[in-house]
Design an enzyme around this catalytic site. Sequence first.
Site, short mmCIF file in Angstrom:
data_model
loop_
_atom_site.label_atom_id
_atom_site.label_comp_id
_atom_site.label_asym_id
_atom_site.label_seq_id
_atom_site.Cartn_x
_atom_site.Cartn_y
_atom_site.Cartn_z
N SER A 220 0.83 -1.21 0.00
CA SER A 220 0.00 0.00 0.00
C SER A 220 0.86 1.25 0.00
O SER A 220 0.54 2.24 -0.68
CB SER A 220 -0.94 0.00 1.21
N ARG A 224 0.42 3.54 -3.34
CA ARG A 224 -0.23 4.84 -3.12
C ARG A 224 0.65 5.96 -3.69
O ARG A 224 0.17 6.84 -4.40
CB ARG A 224 -0.46 5.07 -1.63
N ASN A 228 -0.40 7.96 -7.36
CA ASN A 228 -0.65 9.40 -7.40
C ASN A 228 0.33 10.14 -8.30
O ASN A 228 -0.06 11.02 -9.08
CB ASN A 228 -0.60 9.97 -5.98
#
Length: 284
Positions: A220, A224, A228
């Site tokens: 994660s 993440r 982005n």
Amino acid sequence: MAADTPVEYIRHHLTNLTYGKLPAGYERADGTVVEEATWTMARTAQEAGDMGFMAVHVDTMGWSIAMGVLFLGLFRLAAKKATSGQPGGLQNMVEMTFEFVQGIVRDVFHGKNPLIAPLALTMFVWIFLMNSLKLIPVDYIPTVAHAMGLEYFKIVPTTDPNGTFGISIGVFLLILFYSFKVKGAGGFLKELSFTPFNHWALVPFNLILEILQLIVKPVSLALRLFGNMYAGEVVFILIALLPLWAQWTLNVPWAIFHILVVTLQAFIFTTLAVVYLSAAHEDH
């Protein structure tokens, strides 16, 4: 470097400069055949993919190291020129960054470890500097690289999952290290076996949940940050395909907005890493 179609342009700007091993008998894009297994630079995205797991993204490695050196250089310079009188701009910036990260550690880390604050500072500034490379117009660096004979060249390390996973795996190894160090092998195994349900009959179920939760942490963290930054890079590339007047109309607001994204993603990664390390130090 000119691309015939928008799709080729996008693919070009999202392909890393890759160094890897081509097997004997491999036919390259120009029609030549590799007579024996050879380590070389990939000339096409297909060659980069065929080089397999051991291939190295040279641009990601190079810019990651460069931003690390820049971080060390700036903070060393600030330390050497630090004064108790009226501080300069660099000293103010470093002190503000230090106090900001110190606040993160104070709020979310509940153990005692002198390594955590320097580690958090390093992660925050390093990731921030790597993310900030996104603010350089998308065609500038690839154009310079092309003039030097490099077909592909990505500048933002955090738009490469290899870069983000490298950092998150480092955090994951520290989580395991401190979990064993603080809790002991038996204590760590007991925590995995009896959380969240404190009953021996549910140990297999607990183990599945806790091991999955443990593995998800680095995944994660990496995805993440990568997701982005990669999405933002794609938008910059799409804007670069528009007419010049539209580029200026859209690029400037998106770049200003991305200053917030660059900082926010560095903050989120650092905060979550410290939270995970804090949990590793909790000995029930």
